[in-house]
Scaffold this active site. Sequence first.
Site, short mmCIF file in Angstrom:
data_model
loop_
_atom_site.label_atom_id
_atom_site.label_comp_id
_atom_site.label_asym_id
_atom_site.label_seq_id
_atom_site.Cartn_x
_atom_site.Cartn_y
_atom_site.Cartn_z
N PHE A 46 0.83 -1.20 0.00
CA PHE A 46 0.00 0.00 0.00
C PHE A 46 0.87 1.26 0.00
O PHE A 46 0.73 2.11 -0.88
CB PHE A 46 -0.94 0.00 1.21
N LEU A 71 -6.73 5.81 13.97
CA LEU A 71 -6.97 4.70 13.05
C LEU A 71 -7.08 3.42 13.87
O LEU A 71 -6.17 3.08 14.62
CB LEU A 71 -5.81 4.59 12.05
N LEU A 82 -1.77 14.10 19.36
CA LEU A 82 -2.37 13.48 20.54
C LEU A 82 -2.43 11.95 20.44
O LEU A 82 -2.55 11.42 19.37
CB LEU A 82 -3.78 14.03 20.72
S1 MYA Z 1 -1.45 5.48 14.58
C1 MYA Z 1 -2.40 4.36 15.57
C2 MYA Z 1 -2.76 3.14 14.79
N1 MYA Z 1 -3.69 2.30 15.52
C3 MYA Z 1 -3.33 1.24 16.24
O1 MYA Z 1 -2.18 0.88 16.34
C4 MYA Z 1 -4.46 0.52 16.97
C5 MYA Z 1 -4.33 -0.98 16.98
N2 MYA Z 1 -4.17 -1.47 15.62
C6 MYA Z 1 -5.14 -1.50 14.67
O2 MYA Z 1 -6.27 -1.08 14.89
C7 MYA Z 1 -4.77 -2.06 13.31
O3 MYA Z 1 -3.62 -2.88 13.45
C8 MYA Z 1 -4.50 -0.96 12.26
C9 MYA Z 1 -4.00 -1.59 10.95
C10 MYA Z 1 -5.80 -0.22 11.95
C11 MYA Z 1 -3.44 0.02 12.72
N3 MYA Z 1 -0.49 3.75 10.10
O4 MYA Z 1 -5.82 -3.51 7.40
P1 MYA Z 1 -4.48 -4.11 7.38
C12 MYA Z 1 -0.50 -0.44 7.11
C13 MYA Z 1 -0.47 3.64 8.75
O5 MYA Z 1 -4.37 -5.50 6.84
P2 MYA Z 1 -4.48 -4.07 10.27
C14 MYA Z 1 -2.65 6.47 13.80
O6 MYA Z 1 -3.79 6.46 14.13
C15 MYA Z 1 0.49 -1.58 6.96
O7 MYA Z 1 1.82 -1.08 6.84
N4 MYA Z 1 -0.47 2.47 8.10
O8 MYA Z 1 -3.76 -4.04 8.83
C16 MYA Z 1 -2.18 7.33 12.63
C17 MYA Z 1 -0.03 -2.24 5.70
O9 MYA Z 1 0.34 -1.48 4.55
P3 MYA Z 1 1.62 -1.94 3.67
C18 MYA Z 1 -0.51 1.36 8.84
O10 MYA Z 1 -3.45 -4.45 11.24
C19 MYA Z 1 -2.69 6.71 11.35
C20 MYA Z 1 -1.53 -2.09 5.84
O11 MYA Z 1 -1.74 -0.99 6.76
C21 MYA Z 1 -0.54 1.40 10.23
O12 MYA Z 1 -5.71 -4.90 10.22
C22 MYA Z 1 -2.13 7.33 10.13
C23 MYA Z 1 -2.16 -3.35 6.44
O13 MYA Z 1 -3.53 -3.14 6.52
C24 MYA Z 1 -0.52 2.64 10.85
N5 MYA Z 1 -0.53 2.78 12.18
O14 MYA Z 1 -4.91 -2.55 10.51
C25 MYA Z 1 -2.68 6.72 8.88
N6 MYA Z 1 -0.58 0.13 10.69
O15 MYA Z 1 1.29 -3.28 3.07
C26 MYA Z 1 -2.06 7.26 7.61
C27 MYA Z 1 -0.57 -0.67 9.61
O16 MYA Z 1 1.84 -0.87 2.64
C28 MYA Z 1 -2.63 8.60 7.24
N7 MYA Z 1 -0.53 0.07 8.50
O17 MYA Z 1 2.78 -2.04 4.64
C29 MYA Z 1 -2.06 9.08 5.91
C30 MYA Z 1 -2.60 10.46 5.50
C31 MYA Z 1 -4.03 10.40 4.98
C32 MYA Z 1 -4.62 11.78 4.69
C33 MYA Z 1 -3.97 12.48 3.46
C34 MYA Z 1 -4.70 13.82 3.18
C35 MYA Z 1 -4.01 14.49 2.05
#
Ligand code: MYA
Length: 415
Positions: free
Chosen positions: A31, A165, A415
């Site tokens: 991703f 997230l 935060l």
């Molecule tokens: S950081 C806090 C994150 N939350 C937690 O740690 C809570 C506990 N964990 C979970 O709820 C899940 O494990 C989460 C992932 C939801 C984190 N930031 O769906 P998947 C990538 C970004 O199979 P899951 C916060 O809130 C991962 O590298 N990406 O995985 C800031 C892989 O991609 P790739 C993350 O474990 C968030 C893909 O997701 C993160 O079921 C900022 C796997 O998806 C993470 N923390 O769900 C978000 N963790 O294959 C980005 C995993 O490429 C914002 N992944 O490695 C970007 C800007 C958007 C706005 C732009 C506007 C212009």
Amino acid sequence: ETNPVSKEDSSLVTIARRFQDSMSLGKTHKFWESQPVGQFKDIGDSSLPEGPIESPTLLSEVKQEPYNLPSQYEWTTCDMESDVTCDEVYNLLKNNYVEDDENMFRFNYSQEFLSWALRPPGYYRSWHIGVRAKASKKLVAFITGVPARIRVRDEVVKMAEINFLCVHKKLRSKRLAPVMIKEVTRRVHLENIWQAAYTAGVVLPTPITTCQYWHRSLNPKKLIDVGFSRLGARMTMSRTIKLYKLPDSPATPGFRKMELRDVPAVTRLLRNYLSQFVVAPDFDENDVEHWLLPSENVIDSYLVESPETHEITDFCSFYTLPSSILGNQNHSALKAAYSYYNVSTKTPLLQLMNDALIVAKQKDFDVFNALDVMHNESFLKELKFGPGDGQLHYYLYNYRIKHTLRPSELGLVLL
Ligand code: MYA
């Protein structure tokens, strides 16, 4: 993988984490490799310019319909003004949000905190995004953005700060997170905003800086009892309690709680202070009123008013973020204060932060946490903070920074 619910470090944890972090540079990120973010392969390539990676498109070219979810799920916009919705979000996060590596603690953001964090000046309801199970209507995932003006060197850039997230534990590893990130990106684009800032405990392409959490014990007995800290070598409980003892009240003459009438002076103090960092928020008076005016069990702010001139010379603040203690007989909550923005012009920063520790202790916090951002390094060791096992990586979306920053060049706390 490390998480920002940090607890005190033991060297084995550090070694394991450094090893994992070094390995993650070689991982593939299906991703993230498709997104406009700094890529690992470009680290050290100084021919690439600083600034936006992709240009904005016309708003009419932004996808008008939400991304597709697996058929059992549907999008919902969460109204954070509704107590019912706020409670649903609170419970999702309470049970499924960030834990430490050993699953001993989990962040437990309060409803009041969430309502504050998600409704700053000019916030968009459409950026508070949930996913529900179609059949039961249960909330199973969440992601949010709030608008912010962030200065990078001498450019002030309109951004979204992305946070909270969360995917329910039972729905992990199904690639739901990338869909949520794309959907929040789409809704941010619809407001003609093209950059974002976020932090995570995991290494992704590519941090602008990596910070460390430090912890100052206020209630060492409880911290040891729940496994947050360990009794040091050659230490007894009573020597440890004595080591962390603090005076009953702040030492600085004129140290008092911030009030509404202080907003203009605090804004001037903060704007001037933050101007020295490479990346920092561009706060105006409205932002300061929202983000820094004290609010019970959410944000505490203190300042020093000179007893002679009545000038506001120094400022410190911390936010309240408890963690649930998982599986302890005697304790269920860890009350943690997190250092937010601190400015010293007259009172030495060390003395100001010692007064912050004293008021945090008076308010019954168990621990005071701080990152090594801004000038925090200058007081951490002397005030008996110890390094944590949590790293926090800072990221920008669609904005390239040429060289990795030192934590002390960062003036931003999310935060
Ligand atoms: S950081 C806090 C994150 N939350 C937690 O740690 C809570 C506990 N964990 C979970 O709820 C899940 O494990 C989460 C992932 C939801 C984190 N930031 O769906 P998947 C990538 C970004 O199979 P899951 C916060 O809130 C991962 O590298 N990406 O995985 C800031 C892989 O991609 P790739 C993350 O474990 C968030 C893909 O997701 C993160 O079921 C900022 C796997 O998806 C993470 N923390 O769900 C978000 N963790 O294959 C980005 C995993 O490429 C914002 N992944 O490695 C970007 C800007 C958007 C706005 C732009 C506007 C212009």
